[in-house]
Motif scaffolding. Sequence first.
Motif, PDB file in Angstrom:
ATOM      1  N   ASP A 141     -19.590  24.237  17.426  1.00 11.64           N
ATOM      2  CA  ASP A 141     -20.126  23.348  16.638  1.00 11.64           C
ATOM      3  C   ASP A 141     -19.600  23.576  15.166  1.00 11.64           C
ATOM      4  N   TYR A 142     -18.476  24.371  15.078  1.00 10.62           N
ATOM      5  CA  TYR A 142     -18.019  24.597  13.727  1.00 10.62           C
ATOM      6  C   TYR A 142     -16.377  24.499  13.818  1.00 10.62           C
ATOM      7  N   TYR A 197     -13.532  19.270   4.968  1.00  8.47           N
ATOM      8  CA  TYR A 197     -14.719  18.978   5.126  1.00  8.47           C
ATOM      9  C   TYR A 197     -15.198  17.552   5.887  1.00  8.47           C
ATOM     10  N   GLU A 198     -14.486  16.632   5.363  1.00  5.14           N
ATOM     11  CA  GLU A 198     -14.755  15.330   5.608  1.00  5.14           C
ATOM     12  C   GLU A 198     -14.359  15.062   7.060  1.00  5.14           C
ATOM     13  N   ALA A 247     -16.823  17.031   9.455  1.00  2.00           N
ATOM     14  CA  ALA A 247     -18.099  16.018   9.415  1.00  2.00           C
ATOM     15  C   ALA A 247     -18.050  14.756  10.086  1.00  2.00           C
ATOM     16  N   ARG A 291     -19.564  21.480  11.597  1.00  2.00           N
ATOM     17  CA  ARG A 291     -19.916  22.387  10.364  1.00  2.00           C
ATOM     18  C   ARG A 291     -18.566  22.829   9.957  1.00  2.00           C
ATOM     19  N   ARG A 336     -18.522  25.026  -3.650  1.00  2.00           N
ATOM     20  CA  ARG A 336     -19.996  25.523  -3.314  1.00  2.00           C
ATOM     21  C   ARG A 336     -20.806  24.126  -3.714  1.00  2.00           C
ATOM     22  N   LEU A 391     -19.608  20.657  -1.539  1.00  2.00           N
ATOM     23  CA  LEU A 391     -19.847  20.588  -0.127  1.00  2.00           C
ATOM     24  C   LEU A 391     -21.116  21.410   0.452  1.00  2.00           C
ATOM     25  N   ARG A 392     -22.183  20.845   0.269  1.00  2.00           N
ATOM     26  CA  ARG A 392     -23.558  21.425   0.711  1.00  2.00           C
ATOM     27  C   ARG A 392     -23.630  22.011   2.155  1.00  2.00           C
ATOM     28  N   GLY A 393     -22.900  21.076   2.854  1.00  2.00           N
ATOM     29  CA  GLY A 393     -23.170  21.400   4.391  1.00  2.00           C
ATOM     30  C   GLY A 393     -22.180  22.521   4.787  1.00  2.00           C
ATOM     31  N   ALA A 394     -21.422  22.934   3.909  1.00  2.00           N
ATOM     32  CA  ALA A 394     -20.280  23.897   4.387  1.00  2.00           C
ATOM     33  C   ALA A 394     -20.941  25.314   4.553  1.00  2.00           C
ATOM     34  N   LEU A 395     -20.329  26.321   5.131  1.00  5.00           N
ATOM     35  CA  LEU A 395     -20.820  27.619   5.131  1.00  5.00           C
ATOM     36  C   LEU A 395     -19.718  28.314   4.630  1.00  5.00           C
TER      37      LEU A 395
END
Length: 330
Positions: A193-194, A211-212, A215, A220, A234, A237-241
């Motif tokens: 899932d990543y 990131y786009e 997504a 992720r 940071r 890109l709030r959804g990135a780890l």
Amino acid sequence: MRVLLVSPGGPGRLGGVEYVVYSLARALAGVGHRVVVLAGEPGVGGLRVLDLGGVEVHLWPVWSPGGAYHIPRRLGELRRYVARLAAEADVVHVHSVHAVFSVEAGVAAGEAGAPVVLSPHYHGGGHTPLREALWTVWRRRVAGLAGAVGAVVAASRPEAERWEEDFGVGAVVVPHGVGDDVFLYRWRGASSDYAVYAGRLERYKRVDKAYEVAAALGLRLLVVGDGPHLRALRRRLRGALFLPPQPRERYLDLLSGARYAINMSAREVYSIFVAEALAMGVPALLSREVAEIYMPGASGEVNEVTRAEVRPWSQVVPEVLAVYRGIEKP
């Protein structure tokens, strides 16, 4: 053979050029050659010499604002020190024309009469408006070095073509290798899932674009690395780890478990991270600029690459040695 390698940074610096230099140094030393690395290091006040598993590393103080430029302190002393080290070497191999330290060391080695090989790691200019403006002046200094070396080694055909177009000097293409440990891992992320990006975090790396892409596929993005653009990424890109650079085994495990490796960089010489992914069988989603390194003729905004010839450093070393032997001291 006695080899002097010149690196912008020491072994503790996280950068692609440094990875290449110290990987090459260990591989050369592993087959019996005497290797010395001369490297810039902002964290020292004076010369320091250390042993890195049989490789002698000489750290010279530099000023590296924003992790760039690597301007040597005490330039006159550096030139004399380079001449001394070069006199004890059969060949001097200079890495990165984007670092003042490397170029000045290369010029000094050439003036001392040493055979010099240059690996430009050439991106075509600066990575920010300021650095691009500075390149209009710096290009002349690089051109002087380019015209004086015995051989130029590019890591990819696109780099060689950029170099030849801008400086009129031909380059031999020898792609970088990857560590033997990479081949112990196989892709296991078909249902993951990543997706993952790993490397230095600079604006031109376009991690936001990665990131786009992730997504859009419902994945992720895992970002492994550090650099001056980290704080901005940071925030955006709030959804990135985000993870800092990981221990080697942990990093390779994360990479092998990813659905995709993604690199949307606007400029690249040779992406070690992508090469490691492809060696494992991890499919890669790449910008045109990165994809054309591994898949000549790539033209899409996003290109899927699933295979490429990736070799361990032990198979790259003979090609590098062939270049050295073509210009070494008689």
